[in-house]
Design a protein around this motif. Structure first.
Motif, PDB file in Angstrom:
ATOM      1  N   SER A  42      -6.779  -0.924   4.354  1.00  0.00           N
ATOM      2  CA  SER A  42      -7.473   0.196   4.986  1.00  0.00           C
ATOM      3  C   SER A  42      -7.180   1.493   4.256  1.00  0.00           C
ATOM      4  N   TYR A  43      -8.225   2.306   4.102  1.00  0.00           N
ATOM      5  CA  TYR A  43      -8.028   3.667   3.621  1.00  0.00           C
ATOM      6  C   TYR A  43      -7.233   4.423   4.690  1.00  0.00           C
ATOM      7  N   ARG A  44      -6.366   5.311   4.258  1.00  0.00           N
ATOM      8  CA  ARG A  44      -5.602   6.090   5.232  1.00  0.00           C
ATOM      9  C   ARG A  44      -6.379   7.300   5.721  1.00  0.00           C
ATOM     10  N   ARG A  45      -7.237   7.843   4.883  1.00  0.00           N
ATOM     11  CA  ARG A  45      -7.904   9.102   5.236  1.00  0.00           C
ATOM     12  C   ARG A  45      -9.411   9.013   5.096  1.00  0.00           C
ATOM     13  N   ASP A  46      -9.956   7.843   5.325  1.00  0.00           N
ATOM     14  CA  ASP A  46     -11.411   7.685   5.315  1.00  0.00           C
ATOM     15  C   ASP A  46     -11.760   6.422   6.095  1.00  0.00           C
ATOM     16  N   GLN A  47     -13.036   6.268   6.444  1.00  0.00           N
ATOM     17  CA  GLN A  47     -13.466   5.153   7.288  1.00  0.00           C
ATOM     18  C   GLN A  47     -13.955   3.975   6.453  1.00  0.00           C
ATOM     19  N   TYR A  48     -13.096   3.501   5.572  1.00  0.00           N
ATOM     20  CA  TYR A  48     -13.467   2.386   4.712  1.00  0.00           C
ATOM     21  C   TYR A  48     -12.325   1.399   4.603  1.00  0.00           C
ATOM     22  N   THR A  63     -10.886  17.278  10.817  1.00  0.00           N
ATOM     23  CA  THR A  63      -9.732  16.415  10.550  1.00  0.00           C
ATOM     24  C   THR A  63      -9.591  16.120   9.065  1.00  0.00           C
ATOM     25  N   SER A  64     -10.203  16.923   8.219  1.00  0.00           N
ATOM     26  CA  SER A  64     -10.115  16.686   6.780  1.00  0.00           C
ATOM     27  C   SER A  64      -8.657  16.638   6.338  1.00  0.00           C
ATOM     28  N   GLY A  65      -8.287  15.554   5.656  1.00  0.00           N
ATOM     29  CA  GLY A  65      -6.919  15.380   5.200  1.00  0.00           C
ATOM     30  C   GLY A  65      -6.026  14.680   6.197  1.00  0.00           C
ATOM     31  N   ALA A  66      -6.481  14.492   7.439  1.00  0.00           N
ATOM     32  CA  ALA A  66      -5.665  13.823   8.444  1.00  0.00           C
ATOM     33  C   ALA A  66      -5.790  12.312   8.305  1.00  0.00           C
ATOM     34  N   THR A 124       0.846  -1.187   0.000  1.00  0.00           N
ATOM     35  CA  THR A 124       0.000   0.000   0.000  1.00  0.00           C
ATOM     36  C   THR A 124       0.884   1.239   0.000  1.00  0.00           C
ATOM     37  N   HIS A 125       0.311   2.333  -0.498  1.00  0.00           N
ATOM     38  CA  HIS A 125       1.026   3.605  -0.621  1.00  0.00           C
ATOM     39  C   HIS A 125       0.227   4.671   0.119  1.00  0.00           C
ATOM     40  N   SER A 126       0.876   5.347   1.054  1.00  0.00           N
ATOM     41  CA  SER A 126       0.146   6.313   1.883  1.00  0.00           C
ATOM     42  C   SER A 126      -0.291   7.543   1.106  1.00  0.00           C
ATOM     43  N   GLU A 127       0.248   7.760  -0.085  1.00  0.00           N
ATOM     44  CA  GLU A 127      -0.118   8.931  -0.874  1.00  0.00           C
ATOM     45  C   GLU A 127      -0.720   8.576  -2.229  1.00  0.00           C
ATOM     46  N   LEU A 128      -1.025   7.310  -2.460  1.00  0.00           N
ATOM     47  CA  LEU A 128      -1.620   6.884  -3.720  1.00  0.00           C
ATOM     48  C   LEU A 128      -2.739   5.888  -3.450  1.00  0.00           C
ATOM     49  N   ALA A 129      -3.766   5.926  -4.294  1.00  0.00           N
ATOM     50  CA  ALA A 129      -4.935   5.061  -4.105  1.00  0.00           C
ATOM     51  C   ALA A 129      -4.762   3.737  -4.822  1.00  0.00           C
ATOM     52  N   ILE A 130      -3.562   3.167  -4.778  1.00  0.00           N
ATOM     53  CA  ILE A 130      -3.307   1.911  -5.478  1.00  0.00           C
ATOM     54  C   ILE A 130      -2.774   0.866  -4.512  1.00  0.00           C
ATOM     55  N   TYR A 137      -6.879  10.173  -0.187  1.00  0.00           N
ATOM     56  CA  TYR A 137      -6.150   9.235  -1.004  1.00  0.00           C
ATOM     57  C   TYR A 137      -5.223   8.426  -0.121  1.00  0.00           C
ATOM     58  N   GLY A 138      -4.752   7.336  -0.663  1.00  0.00           N
ATOM     59  CA  GLY A 138      -3.763   6.529   0.033  1.00  0.00           C
ATOM     60  C   GLY A 138      -4.353   5.426   0.885  1.00  0.00           C
ATOM     61  N   GLY A 139      -3.540   4.396   1.102  1.00  0.00           N
ATOM     62  CA  GLY A 139      -3.916   3.284   1.963  1.00  0.00           C
ATOM     63  C   GLY A 139      -2.803   2.988   2.941  1.00  0.00           C
ATOM     64  N   TYR A 140      -3.075   2.093   3.889  1.00  0.00           N
ATOM     65  CA  TYR A 140      -2.032   1.744   4.847  1.00  0.00           C
ATOM     66  C   TYR A 140      -2.119   0.271   5.242  1.00  0.00           C
ATOM     67  N   GLY A 141      -3.085  -0.088   6.087  1.00  0.00           N
ATOM     68  CA  GLY A 141      -3.136  -1.437   6.633  1.00  0.00           C
ATOM     69  C   GLY A 141      -3.406  -2.491   5.576  1.00  0.00           C
ATOM     70  N   LEU A 142      -2.848  -3.688   5.793  1.00  0.00           N
ATOM     71  CA  LEU A 142      -3.053  -4.835   4.907  1.00  0.00           C
ATOM     72  C   LEU A 142      -3.237  -6.085   5.756  1.00  0.00           C
TER      73      LEU A 142
END
Length: 548
Positions: free
Chosen positions: A333-339, A394-397, A241-247, A299-304
């Motif tokens: 997991s999305y980094r900046r949203d609840q999905y 917290t928009s963008g956090a 996952t990439h914290s700054e990309l939605a891929i 944008y971005g993801g983190y957890g896997l």
């Protein structure tokens, strides 16, 4: 260890994040200049990732702990990967003869002393316990360490390491050699590049950077943040996952597939001798934008995490008619949203009139029926994971961090970074064999957590009864312990500054935590038979708080 004044440190950190971390694609000067101060090979500085030597069985004490030092303030010209001798470290802090009193000088003979703030805590200088001759160098802003089992009869090595590097961006690959009971050696073609000034820096060919291993194709997306290696040996795959990309990026650990042949004698067959050499090292084979983008800030993801799959608990979308697991079910997991996004991988199966070819051969159009046969990412759906409302302020956090499944696969746990919480998602199966994916609980923890470690109490011969989650609280310097059966916080304890990544040492009954900001590793006792349970008992590195 040299350190610049506070203002220079802050400017260096900001500049490095913007230039090397955020805009680092193609900026070779960030990672390859080789000028400046060489990093120390026997010290900790911004430790971020850790891995207990997986060459040793889980119920046996591993001698070595692998640690990445990220060089996040850019004081040095490289990050490092070091090996900590846990046998020597544990014996030293457990031996009263090698522990001096508060404020005493430490040396090779007496490497440990009592901590000034918490005298019952033993702290030891790291120089005595890091295998200096094993250290290798990487580009700055390293992340986690993951391991995959090699095939020694083919590869020559039992273990391979993958380490995301944000400054390039790339994923470093390192082979581990040596007798795990006595020695460790990191092999990464260090110093092999002719223009490289640093003899300990891993070679450029040991970096996963290009799609299908070809510099003419796309490079790895920026800010690779997390990596998951499939637990199934028959699936030699890693997901990034990439914290700054939605891929999500897919890496095939054993390289590209060899081309097949066509069963139809009239169909032209590719000549393997005309194709370029196929990389057998880990290679990017796919990347997909499966994380939806609702706004520029989301944008971005983190957890896997990959759902444990076994007969009797295999979801319908991942099973064969015999109830066996055929495809993995993965969550990011999305980094900046609840999905959370659910996805899987599939390898195309050639029809009777089809055959596998290389990408270069497919592009020629000369082979009717030719297809690429490497695995591909397939998005399934997006699910709402619940949690506290982050609010409009917290928009963008960062909102979601690490995720992990329970051992039975029936619960998925999600760290909510803002506001701080641990969430439970019911991932058990309904009567149709579908995963429920229903929010099933929230427990409040510390402010701005990101990392999580799930462990159980089957330690020192005690039968397993309960699973726990350790949550690291970077900003406040604390670890929260959550009982997952009762789903409540049972302990919160202070640790060093900037606690981040954690690993579980079942054989010794400890959890190790990387205290990034004060350059130490904490040792937390989690044994159910010890009076010091859920207490930090030792620390590698003398506490020198990050004061700026």
């Amino acid at each position: 260890m040299p350190r610049p004044p506070g203002r220079r440190r802050l400017l260096a950190l900001v500049a490095g994040t913007l230039l090397c971390g955020g805009l680092g694609v193609g900026l070779g000067s960030c990672s390859d200049a080789g000028v400046g101060v060489d990093p120390p090979d026997d010290r900790l500085f911004f430790p971020t990732g850790m891995l207990l030597d997986p060459r040793v069985a889980e119920d046996q004490p591993a001698r070595f702990l692998f640690v990445t030092n990220a060089n996040s303030d850019l004081v040095f010209n490289a990050a490092t990967v070091v090996a900590v001798d846990l046998d020597k470290f544990t014996k030293a802090w457990s031996d009263p003869a090698k522990v001096a009193e508060v404020g005493a000088e430490v040396d090779a003979k007496t490497p440990c002393r009592r901590n000034a703030i918490t005298p019952q805590l033993i702290e030891c200088t790291e120089e005595s316990f890091i295998r200096k001759d094993a250290t290798v160098h990487l580009s700055s802003f390293t992340s986690v360490i993951r391991a995959w089992d090699r095939e020694p009869e083919k590869d020559g090595y039992q273990l391979g390491l993958l380490i995301p590097v944000r400054s390039e961006p790339s994923v470093a690959t390192i082979d581990v050699d040596g007798d795990p009971a006595e020695d460790v050696e990191f092999r990464c073609d260090a110093g092999s590049d002719p223009d490289e000034r640093d003899p300990l820096r891993c070679g450029r060919d040991r970096r996963i950077r290009y799609f299908r291993g070809d510099p003419d194709y796309l490079t790895l997306g920026r800010e690779p943040a997390n990596i998951l290696i499939s637990p199934k040996s028959e699936l030699p795959l890693a997901y990034i996952t990439h914290s700054e990309l939605a891929i999500v990026t897919l890496v095939r650990l054993t390289g590209l597939l060899e081309p097949g042949t066509s069963p139809d004698p009239k169909t032209p067959k590719p000549d393997p001798s005309l194709a370029p050499p196929r990389p057998k090292a880990p290679t990017i084979v796919d990347y997909k934008q499966i994380i939806s983008v609702a706004s520029p800030l989301q944008y971005g993801g983190y957890g896997l995490a990959e759902r444990p799959c076994y007969p009797g608990n295999a979801p319908a979308l991942a099973t064969t008619e015999l109830g066996e697991c055929a495809r993995p079910l993965l969550y990011a997991s999305y980094r900046r949203d609840q999905y959370l996004v659910r996805f899987t991988v599939e390898a195309p199966t050639p029809a009777p009139d089809q055959f596998c070819v290389y990408a270069e051969q497919l592009e020629t159009g000369d082979y009717p029926g030719a297809i690429l046969c490497e695995e591909q990412i397939v998005g399934i759906d997006v699910t709402y994971a619940g949690g506290f409302d982050p609010g409009s302020t917290t928009s963008g956090a960062s909102i979601y961090g690490d995720i992990a499944f329970s051992s039975d696969g029936n619960s998925l746990y999600i760290v909510q970074t803002n506001p701080g919480a641990l969430l439970r998602l019911d991932t058990s199966l309904d009567e149709r064999g579908a995963v429920r994916d229903l929010p099933a609980g929230v427990v409040e923890v510390c402010q701005n957590p990101t990392e999580m470690l799930i462990f159980d109490d089957a330690i020192h011969g005690v039968p397993k009864s309960t699973e726990y989650a350790a949550i690291s609280c970077y900003g406040v310097g604390m670890i929260f312990i959550v009982d997952l059966s009762a789903f409540r916080v049972v302990k919160s304890l202070g640790t060093g500054a900037g606690p981040h990544h954690m690993v579980f040492d079942r054989a010794r009954g400890y959890v190790y935590v990387a205290n990034t900001l004060d350059a130490t590793l904490g040792v937390i006792d989690v044994s159910p038979i010890q009076p010091t349970r859920f207490t930090e008992v030792a620390r590698l590195g003398l506490q020198e708080p990050y004061t700026g």
